[in-house]
Design a protein around this motif. Structure first.
Motif, mmCIF file in Angstrom:
data_model
loop_
_atom_site.group_PDB
_atom_site.id
_atom_site.type_symbol
_atom_site.label_atom_id
_atom_site.label_comp_id
_atom_site.label_asym_id
_atom_site.label_seq_id
_atom_site.Cartn_x
_atom_site.Cartn_y
_atom_site.Cartn_z
ATOM 1 N N THR A 195 -3.091 5.352 -1.385
ATOM 2 C CA THR A 195 -4.152 4.340 -1.457
ATOM 3 C C THR A 195 -4.971 4.323 -0.171
ATOM 4 O O THR A 195 -6.182 4.120 -0.212
ATOM 5 C CB THR A 195 -3.596 2.932 -1.748
ATOM 6 N N VAL A 196 -4.311 4.550 0.961
ATOM 7 C CA VAL A 196 -5.043 4.601 2.236
ATOM 8 C C VAL A 196 -5.981 5.803 2.244
ATOM 9 O O VAL A 196 -7.155 5.687 2.620
ATOM 10 C CB VAL A 196 -4.070 4.644 3.425
ATOM 11 N N LEU A 212 0.832 -1.199 0.000
ATOM 12 C CA LEU A 212 0.000 0.000 0.000
ATOM 13 C C LEU A 212 0.866 1.248 0.000
ATOM 14 O O LEU A 212 2.063 1.183 0.237
ATOM 15 C CB LEU A 212 -0.897 0.024 1.247
ATOM 16 N N ARG A 260 -13.293 7.164 0.043
ATOM 17 C CA ARG A 260 -14.373 6.374 -0.550
ATOM 18 C C ARG A 260 -15.337 5.900 0.544
ATOM 19 O O ARG A 260 -16.559 5.994 0.395
ATOM 20 C CB ARG A 260 -13.767 5.185 -1.299
ATOM 21 N N GLU A 261 -14.801 5.412 1.653
ATOM 22 C CA GLU A 261 -15.659 4.946 2.746
ATOM 23 C C GLU A 261 -16.404 6.100 3.400
ATOM 24 O O GLU A 261 -17.570 5.957 3.769
ATOM 25 C CB GLU A 261 -14.834 4.183 3.784
ATOM 26 N N ARG A 284 -8.983 5.148 -0.021
ATOM 27 C CA ARG A 284 -9.936 4.214 0.593
ATOM 28 C C ARG A 284 -10.754 4.906 1.677
ATOM 29 O O ARG A 284 -11.976 4.736 1.770
ATOM 30 C CB ARG A 284 -9.195 3.012 1.167
#
Length: 67
Positions: A42-43, A38, A49-50, A46
């Protein structure tokens, strides 16, 4: 940590809570992320997105909230 960052607080303060940027900039966190394939980007993607998914679900009429 459940404390809240206070204006003027520093890392030695018991009320200090690091920001996501500070956590992701930590060299040890970077090593763990790289080990897991990762990146900080990318973290962040994510989490964004959440965050959007949760906000959309909370604002949708008639949907039951999960316990």
């Amino acid at each position: 940590m459940t404390s809240v960052t206070q204006p003027g607080a520093d890392a030695s303060s018991t009320t200090y809570e690091p920001t996501l940027d500070e956590i992701l900039a930590d060299p040890l966190v970077d090593l763990i992320l790289r080990r897991d394939g990762l990146t900080a980007g990318t973290v962040r993607a994510r989490l964004d997105r959440e965050r959007r998914r949760i906000a959309a679900r909370a604002s949708a009429p008639g949907l039951a909230r999960a316990a």
